[in-house]
Design a protein around this motif. Structure first.
Motif, PDB file in Angstrom:
ATOM      1  N   GLN A 109       0.840  -1.207   0.000  1.00 27.80           N
ATOM      2  CA  GLN A 109       0.000   0.000   0.000  1.00 27.80           C
ATOM      3  C   GLN A 109       0.873   1.254   0.000  1.00 27.80           C
ATOM      4  O   GLN A 109       0.639   2.191  -0.747  1.00 27.80           O
ATOM      5  N   PHE A 111       4.259   2.880  -1.039  1.00 28.77           N
ATOM      6  CA  PHE A 111       4.932   2.509  -2.287  1.00 28.77           C
ATOM      7  C   PHE A 111       6.351   1.977  -2.087  1.00 28.77           C
ATOM      8  O   PHE A 111       6.883   1.263  -2.912  1.00 28.77           O
ATOM      9  N   GLN A 168       2.653   4.202  -7.571  1.00 28.04           N
ATOM     10  CA  GLN A 168       2.235   2.797  -7.488  1.00 28.04           C
ATOM     11  C   GLN A 168       2.543   2.058  -8.789  1.00 28.04           C
ATOM     12  O   GLN A 168       2.902   0.886  -8.770  1.00 28.04           O
ATOM     13  N   THR A 171       6.097   1.107  -8.646  1.00 29.53           N
ATOM     14  CA  THR A 171       6.224  -0.035  -7.734  1.00 29.53           C
ATOM     15  C   THR A 171       5.870  -1.330  -8.454  1.00 29.53           C
ATOM     16  O   THR A 171       6.535  -2.354  -8.286  1.00 29.53           O
ATOM     17  N   PRO A 188      -2.929  -2.629  -2.699  1.00 28.66           N
ATOM     18  CA  PRO A 188      -2.192  -1.762  -3.634  1.00 28.66           C
ATOM     19  C   PRO A 188      -2.936  -0.491  -4.016  1.00 28.66           C
ATOM     20  O   PRO A 188      -2.329   0.470  -4.482  1.00 28.66           O
TER      21      PRO A 188
END
Length: 268
Positions: A109, A111, A168, A171, A188
């Motif tokens: 969650q 990053f 994100q 990531t 996420p």
């Protein structure tokens, strides 16, 4: 959408429990109790290319299970098999670290990007650590991955210069760097607004369908269950039920916003 065929088992969980000792307290906290995903069970193991979501209340055991699957933590009892190899108390840290580096991608969650590195450098880093690719091959792959997640024009940006949704995506690109066989995702979309939630979920579905990457994702958001093949519901450390989607579908952003607005205004 073509019906997916699931054959090869990639994750099997055999009577796994996880208990924690809390400092200063006698009793143990039972995070997971006899979790069983296997061929001989009602709840089947996770197969290659499947998109599985873990849902349920906070403290139900979702993240504990994800951490065991990612070999970040070890089970108190039972056996987890990844790619037909059992993870046991005897599994060495070196073996588990290699497994994580080569076969498992993580998306959290928060990053967890390295603040002093550009998007490109963040994505390249796991490849440098693995040490299989030459510099020019790493460069090509990092650019391909950032293009895949729609950030080809953001290669040199630092995380602080990117929006939450963009961070994100970086990531996710980084998690894919070493071509993992499983992507483990812990909330996420938890820190993202609605638009970015839909975009990131669309991206994950594309990766699942195109790259055949197996995805196991923890989420609190019931609205995105449509993206999964199967949803497993955990509460009090046990599986309560599962739901199976006949096909994976996407949220239509405009209709979803209308629906959310109707919910907030109490109309249907």
């Amino acid at each position: 959408m073509q019906k997916k065929q699931f054959k090869e088992v990639v994750v099997e969980v055999k009577h796994v429990s996880k208990h924690y000792k809390i400092f200063g307290r006698e009793d143990t906290v039972k995070a997971l109790n006899d979790i069983h995903l296997a061929n001989d069970a009602e709840l089947q193991p996770v197969r290659r290319g499947e998109f599985v979501m873990l849902r349920g209340p906070s403290g139900g055991g979702k993240t504990s299970l994800l951490n065991l699957l990612g070999t970040i933590d070890r089970a108190t009892e039972g056996v987890i098999e990844l790619f037909s190899s059992p993870i046991t108390p005897e599994s060495s840290d070196e073996y588990l670290a290699k497994l994580r580096l080569e076969k498992i991608g993580f998306v959290f969650q928060t990053f967890n990007l390295l603040a002093t590195m550009s998007a490109y450098e963040n994505v390249e880093l796991p490849m440098i650590i693995l040490g299989k690719l030459k510099p020019e091959q790493r460069k090509k792959r990092a650019i391909e991955l950032l293009t895949l997640v729609g950030l080809q024009d953001r290669l040199d940006h630092l995380p602080s210069e990117l929006s939450g949704g963009e961070q994100q995506r970086v990531t996710i690109a980084r998690a894919l760097a070493n071509e993992p066989e499983i992507l483990l995702l812990d909330e996420p979309t938890g820190d993202l607004d609605t638009k970015n939630t839909v975009e990131v979920m669309d991206l994950l579905l594309d990766l699942n369908l195109k790259l055949k990457t197996t995805c196991i994702m923890v989420t609190h958001n019931p609205d995105i269950e449509c993206y999964a093949d199967r949803i497993l519901y955990l509460a009090d450390g046990v599986f309560e039920k599962q739901a199976i989607n006949i096909e994976q579908t996407r949220l239509d952003y405009d209709k979803y916003i209308e629906y959310l607005n109707a919910q907030t205004h109490g109309t249907h």
